[in-house]
Motif scaffolding. Structure first.
Motif, PDB file in Angstrom:
ATOM      1  N   CYS B  13       0.837  -1.198   0.000  1.00  0.00           N
ATOM      2  CA  CYS B  13       0.000   0.000   0.000  1.00  0.00           C
ATOM      3  C   CYS B  13       0.870   1.246   0.000  1.00  0.00           C
ATOM      4  O   CYS B  13       2.079   1.187   0.263  1.00  0.00           O
ATOM      5  N   LYS B  14       0.240   2.352  -0.294  1.00  0.00           N
ATOM      6  CA  LYS B  14       0.940   3.633  -0.299  1.00  0.00           C
ATOM      7  C   LYS B  14       0.960   4.219   1.098  1.00  0.00           C
ATOM      8  O   LYS B  14       0.040   3.991   1.904  1.00  0.00           O
ATOM      9  N   THR B  17      -2.203   5.437   3.682  1.00  0.00           N
ATOM     10  CA  THR B  17      -3.450   4.679   3.563  1.00  0.00           C
ATOM     11  C   THR B  17      -3.609   3.742   4.759  1.00  0.00           C
ATOM     12  O   THR B  17      -2.677   3.539   5.535  1.00  0.00           O
ATOM     13  N   SER B  18      -4.817   3.193   4.898  1.00  0.00           N
ATOM     14  CA  SER B  18      -5.090   2.248   5.985  1.00  0.00           C
ATOM     15  C   SER B  18      -5.258   0.854   5.420  1.00  0.00           C
ATOM     16  O   SER B  18      -5.776   0.681   4.314  1.00  0.00           O
ATOM     17  N   THR B  82      -3.634   2.060  10.609  1.00  0.00           N
ATOM     18  CA  THR B  82      -4.123   3.337  10.095  1.00  0.00           C
ATOM     19  C   THR B  82      -2.956   4.232   9.685  1.00  0.00           C
ATOM     20  O   THR B  82      -1.883   4.205  10.297  1.00  0.00           O
ATOM     21  N   SER B  83      -3.175   4.996   8.619  1.00  0.00           N
ATOM     22  CA  SER B  83      -2.166   5.932   8.123  1.00  0.00           C
ATOM     23  C   SER B  83      -0.790   5.260   8.109  1.00  0.00           C
ATOM     24  O   SER B  83       0.148   5.700   8.799  1.00  0.00           O
TER      25      SER B  83
END
Lengths: 109, 116
Positions: B13-14, B17-18, B82-83
């Motif tokens: 993932c980037k 993102t979560s 998260t994040s």
């Protein structure tokens, strides 16, 4: 503090026998587990000891001495597929697993 | 018996993102599940203990707002990172406490998270 010690790495020959030691110092004791973990995979259960003595299960045996805070995992008739990390873990007085860093076992032909 | 599944097995993932990881006990009910993190060539590090129907118990140093755990049923616990940041990249493993008398934990296959 709580501490589990086991050798970082061991090498053995196919068909031979190897003993992986584990010493522990924990707050309470409710059993000791041995897990096998192949690279990139989750651990799989091998054995559980809560009383002193030797538990034998096929090619694998596990020994416990509570008075010495000591356990070993004995692997007989080593096969190439036994190359893996072997994790010692103790269930403490809060029933929380305290993990050793694992012993990487390398099997040579 | 005593099979635990984990999904996804691999996720990229980037940053920012979560990511949600699911842990399911397939053939038994697990009132207690555990979430671990493992760095290369290191042992498992317990992040939190998840009890069905109640809040998770986080280990010291684990941010509960960053690693959200929900244990909504007796067969499902989820971990949401998260994040996510690159330092969150790791191997995340869940386990479920079995029904035997000696507190054996059954492990899921793990989730490899890579944050770009």
């Amino acid at each position: 503090g709580q501490n589990i010690d086991q050798p970082t790495e061991m090498t053995a020959t196919e068909g031979a026998i190897v003993q992986i030691n584990c010493t522990y110092q924990t707050s309470g004791f409710n059993g000791l587990f041995w897990y096998q973990q192949h690279a990139g995979e989750a651990p799989t259960f091998l054995s559980y000891n809560v009383l002193d003595g030797l538990e034998e299960k096929g090619r694998f045996s596990s020994f416990l001495s509570r008075s010495k805070g000591y356990s070993y995992l004995l692997l007989k008739e080593l096969q190439m597929k036994d190359s893996a990390s072997y994790l010692c873990a103790v269930l403490d007085s809060n029933y929380q697993l305290i993990w050793g860093a694992g012993t990487k076992l390398i099997i040579k032909p | 018996g005593a099979v635990v599944s984990q999904h996804p097995s691999r996720v990229i993932c980037k940053s920012g993102t979560s990511v949600k990881i699911e842990c399911r006990s397939l053939d038994f009910q697990a009132t207690t599940m555990f979430w671990y993190r493992q760095f290369p060539k290191k042992s498992l590090m317990l992040m939190a203990t998840s009890n069905e129907g109640s809040k998770a118990t986080y280990e010291q140093g684990v941010e509960k707002d960053k690693f959200l755990i929900n244990h909504a049923s007796l067969t499902l616990s989820t971990l949401t990172v998260t994040s996510a940041h690159p330092e969150d990249s790791s191997f995340y493993i869940c386990s479920a406490l079995g029904e035997s008398s000696y507190n054996e934990q059954f492990f899921g296959p793990g989730t490899r998270l890579t944050v770009l």
